[in-house]
Design a protein around this motif. Structure first.
Motif, PDB file in Angstrom:
ATOM      1  N   GLY A 279       0.818  -1.204   0.000  1.00 53.35           N
ATOM      2  CA  GLY A 279       0.000   0.000   0.000  1.00 53.35           C
ATOM      3  C   GLY A 279       0.852   1.255   0.000  1.00 53.35           C
ATOM      4  N   TYR A 280       0.210   2.421  -0.008  1.00 48.76           N
ATOM      5  CA  TYR A 280       0.974   3.669   0.025  1.00 48.76           C
ATOM      6  C   TYR A 280       0.212   4.715   0.831  1.00 48.76           C
ATOM      7  CZ  TYR A 280      -2.170   4.708  -3.936  1.00 48.76           C
ATOM      8  OH  TYR A 280      -3.265   4.881  -4.744  1.00 48.76           O
ATOM      9  N   ALA A 281       0.965   5.719   1.306  1.00 46.13           N
ATOM     10  CA  ALA A 281       0.392   6.803   2.099  1.00 46.13           C
ATOM     11  C   ALA A 281      -0.069   7.918   1.177  1.00 46.13           C
ATOM     12  CB  ALA A 281       1.425   7.334   3.090  1.00 46.13           C
ATOM     13  N   ALA A 282      -0.965   8.742   1.677  1.00 48.47           N
ATOM     14  CA  ALA A 282      -1.418   9.900   0.911  1.00 48.47           C
ATOM     15  C   ALA A 282      -0.232  10.817   0.632  1.00 48.47           C
ATOM     16  CB  ALA A 282      -2.500  10.641   1.687  1.00 48.47           C
ATOM     17  N   GLY A 283      -0.077  11.242  -0.623  1.00 47.21           N
ATOM     18  CA  GLY A 283       1.028  12.110  -1.002  1.00 47.21           C
ATOM     19  C   GLY A 283       2.322  11.381  -1.247  1.00 47.21           C
ATOM     20  N   ALA A 284       2.304  10.043  -1.276  1.00 45.24           N
ATOM     21  CA  ALA A 284       3.533   9.275  -1.499  1.00 45.24           C
ATOM     22  C   ALA A 284       4.118   9.558  -2.874  1.00 45.24           C
ATOM     23  CB  ALA A 284       3.267   7.783  -1.329  1.00 45.24           C
ATOM     24  N   PHE A 285       3.279   9.858  -3.834  1.00 45.45           N
ATOM     25  CA  PHE A 285       3.726  10.218  -5.172  1.00 45.45           C
ATOM     26  C   PHE A 285       2.622  11.034  -5.832  1.00 45.45           C
ATOM     27  CE2 PHE A 285       2.180   5.856  -5.014  1.00 45.45           C
ATOM     28  CZ  PHE A 285       1.075   5.909  -5.847  1.00 45.45           C
ATOM     29  N   GLU A 286       2.938  11.586  -6.974  1.00 47.13           N
ATOM     30  CA  GLU A 286       1.983  12.445  -7.644  1.00 47.13           C
ATOM     31  C   GLU A 286       0.712  11.663  -8.003  1.00 47.13           C
ATOM     32  OE1 GLU A 286       1.708  15.390 -11.578  1.00 47.13           O
ATOM     33  OE2 GLU A 286       3.582  14.323 -11.097  1.00 47.13           O
ATOM     34  N   GLY A 287      -0.422  12.210  -7.631  1.00 46.13           N
ATOM     35  CA  GLY A 287      -1.697  11.556  -7.891  1.00 46.13           C
ATOM     36  C   GLY A 287      -2.220  10.742  -6.738  1.00 46.13           C
ATOM     37  N   THR A 289      -3.728  11.028  -3.824  1.00 48.13           N
ATOM     38  CA  THR A 289      -4.436  11.993  -2.979  1.00 48.13           C
ATOM     39  C   THR A 289      -4.893  11.389  -1.659  1.00 48.13           C
ATOM     40  OG1 THR A 289      -6.502  11.446  -4.118  1.00 48.13           O
ATOM     41  CG2 THR A 289      -5.209  13.295  -4.971  1.00 48.13           C
ATOM     42  N   GLN A 290      -5.026  10.068  -1.604  1.00 45.52           N
ATOM     43  CA  GLN A 290      -5.413   9.423  -0.354  1.00 45.52           C
ATOM     44  C   GLN A 290      -4.689   8.092  -0.215  1.00 45.52           C
ATOM     45  OE1 GLN A 290      -9.641   8.928  -0.543  1.00 45.52           O
ATOM     46  NE2 GLN A 290      -9.589   7.511  -2.264  1.00 45.52           N
ATOM     47  N   ALA A 291      -4.584   7.643   1.024  1.00 45.70           N
ATOM     48  CA  ALA A 291      -3.849   6.413   1.302  1.00 45.70           C
ATOM     49  C   ALA A 291      -4.573   5.202   0.708  1.00 45.70           C
ATOM     50  CB  ALA A 291      -3.676   6.234   2.802  1.00 45.70           C
ATOM     51  N   LYS A 292      -3.796   4.173   0.401  1.00 44.25           N
ATOM     52  CA  LYS A 292      -4.348   2.935  -0.136  1.00 44.25           C
ATOM     53  C   LYS A 292      -3.742   1.745   0.589  1.00 44.25           C
ATOM     54  CE  LYS A 292      -4.468  -0.033  -4.211  1.00 44.25           C
ATOM     55  NZ  LYS A 292      -3.962  -0.255  -5.583  1.00 44.25           N
ATOM     56  N   LYS A 293      -4.586   0.794   0.942  1.00 44.62           N
ATOM     57  CA  LYS A 293      -4.119  -0.422   1.589  1.00 44.62           C
ATOM     58  C   LYS A 293      -3.532  -1.376   0.550  1.00 44.62           C
ATOM     59  CE  LYS A 293      -7.612  -0.358   5.274  1.00 44.62           C
ATOM     60  NZ  LYS A 293      -8.729  -1.129   5.901  1.00 44.62           N
TER      61      LYS A 293
END
Length: 520
Positions: A279-287, A289-293
């Motif tokens: 998964g990734y955190a919000a703002g981890a890369f361009e686009g 906009t919200q965290a993903k599991k």
């Protein structure tokens, strides 16, 4: 009031029983006669005084053995049974006579038509159905079972149409009487739900073909390993069914009620694979906009299956190793640490130990993964599974076409002699193509359309350049390369091939196989 009369088979005995009812002025509602020697009567309830005279009079008829009260007639039970079945069926069911008029419509059909039963019975079904010519089918020489896509009140259904035939008992040479048809309607939505339910159960061990001793051994080991919560590594050639076995292990474990999620390590770039896994955190890369599991978090309490783990990049291997060591991970672009409760099952068709020697795969990760191991034999090494597997595939592919397809003896031989380099997946695809294109209901070898293949060294290249000695060395090298993962020492491999381990060691060194691969 209902009576059961047990009697011998004698001409006129039924008339004598009915005469007694007439004498007592009892109105008969129904009568059933069983060939085994039983008469069933249905008539209104009579007074006790009259009834106590009726029973002895019937018993005095010659040939009557016994008379008893019963709660219902066999025909009444069958009728209620049929009505209950039709009422509880979720699919619309309609019965029509030989002219196309509705005789029976169950509640599901009435719901679709949005009409009461009185306005449907006795009316032509074609008033509400579009897309199928019932008149043409009913008036055919001998209507057969068929399936058709049609519209019922504007909704699309897959309809199965079954002819009703009544046996002719007067003349054995006479065809059965055609009495109409029963039509069942299945909506695409319901078919989709049934297919989903089937796929959810499609990982059970019972669905795996295991007639051969090697495959039976794999299933026995897999069942024992399923209950353990340690990592599992499944090896085998492409198309052998590694994911299916992994799912079977999951569904046989205590985690079966939790998710089973899959990530193919060879199908996506390194950065994408990491975000899919963790998964990734919000703002981890361009686009973002919200965290993903990631699937590790989504599969909490269940199983994560990593397909082709041998293709995982070195960077992702390092991060995955941490998960294997202490069960913790971080999302991409996130400093927070998460803990996972998942079982890890991995698969590969590559020799991970050789990749470790070459520095491609982390050795510490390999030993973390290789706690429990299963090796699925190639299809060519489990020949007794080939025909049962082929018959199952053919039955599945032929069922939607309402066909019963058999395999000729020549086709059976072709299936068993072919080396199946693509294993089960190749066989499934070949039989799907054969069933779809075959005009007859008997499969012949030409229907398979299999590419030429030499079981030892691959597809035959008609443009091969070189000497016979070159071809033999190529064959020899490929054979040793295929067998080495299952027999990873010169002694084991020599015993398998019936030659000395010294000769095998020299061949491995010559072809750069196993521990000699780095030197080559």
């Amino acid at each position: 009031m209902r009576l059961k009369i047990e009697c011998e088979e004698r001409l006129g005995i039924c008339a004598e029983v009915l005469d007694i009812l007439v004498q007592h002025q009892i109105d008969l509602r129904g009568i059933e006669i069983d060939p085994s020697g039983e008469i069933y009567l249905n008539f209104p309830t009579v007074l006790f005084d009259e009834f106590q005279h009726l029973m002895p009079e019937i018993r005095l008829i010659p040939g009557i053995h016994d008379v008893s009260l019963i709660p219902y007639l066999p025909g009444e039970r069958e009728q209620q049974e049929m009505q209950t079945l039709l009422k509880t069926l979720p699919e619309p069911v309609v019965s029509i006579d030989s002219q196309g008029y509705v005789v029976i419509a169950n509640e599901a059909a009435l719901d679709i038509l949005q009409l009461p039963e009185a306005e449907v019975k006795g009316k032509l079904l074609k008033n509400w159905v579009k897309g199928f010519n019932f008149s043409h089918w009913l008036n055919g020489d001998r209507p057969n079972t068929t399936a058709s896509n049609l519209q019922l009140r504007g909704r699309t259904f897959l309809a199965d149409i079954y002819p009703i035939r009544v046996p002719d008992e007067t003349d054995t040479d006479q065809d059965d009487y055609f009495a109409g048809a029963v039509i069942t309607f299945k909506s695409p939505e319901r078919l989709g739900r049934q297919m989903t339910a089937y796929q959810q159960q499609a990982g059970e061990f019972e669905l795996l073909i295991a007639e051969s001793q090697p495959m039976k051994k794999v299933i026995r080991q897999a069942k024992r390993m399923s209950g353990l919560d340690a990592p599992l590594l499944i090896t085998g050639e492409t198309g052998t069914g590694k994911e299916l076995l992994a799912k079977s292990c999951h569904q046989h474990s205590l985690r079966k009620d939790k998710p089973f999620l899959v990530l193919n390590c060879a199908a996506m770039p390194d950065s994408v694979a990491e975000s899919e896994l963790f998964g990734y955190a919000a703002g981890a890369f361009e686009g973002a906009t919200q965290a993903k599991k990631g699937i590790v978090e989504l599969a909490e309490g269940g199983t994560v299956f990593l397909d082709e783990i041998g293709d995982m990049s070195k960077v992702l291997q390092s991060k995955f190793l941490r998960l294997m060591q202490d069960g913790t991970y971080r999302r991409v672009g996130d400093e927070q640490e998460y803990t996972a409760d998942v079982r890890i099952i991995c698969s590969t068709q590559k020799d991970l130990l050789a990749l470790c020697r070459d520095g491609i795969f982390r050795e510490d990760l390999y030993y973390r993964l290789n706690v429990l191991a299963l090796h699925i034999p190639a299809l060519r090494d489990r020949k007794s599974d080939i025909l049962p597997m082929a018959e199952r595939f053919i039955a599945r592919f032929a069922e939607p076409q309402r066909r019963r397809i058999r395999i000729s003896r020549a086709c059976q031989n072709a299936l068993q002699q072919y080396p199946w380099p693509g294993n089960v997946r190749q066989m499934e695809n070949a039989l799907l193509r054969a069933v779809s294109l075959a005009e007859e209901d008997l499969l012949e070898p030409e229907h398979l359309q299999l590419p030429s293949f030499s079981s030892g060294w691959g597809y035959v290249d008609e443009h091969f350049e070189g000497t016979l000695d070159d071809a033999m060395k190529r064959f020899e090298a490929e054979l040793l390369r295929r067998l080495y993962p299952a027999y990873p020492s010169s002694r084991q491999l020599g015993k398998k091939l019936g030659v000395s381990h010294t000769a095998i060691a020299n061949k491995l060194r010559e072809y750069g196989i196993g521990k000699h691969s780095r030197a080559s």
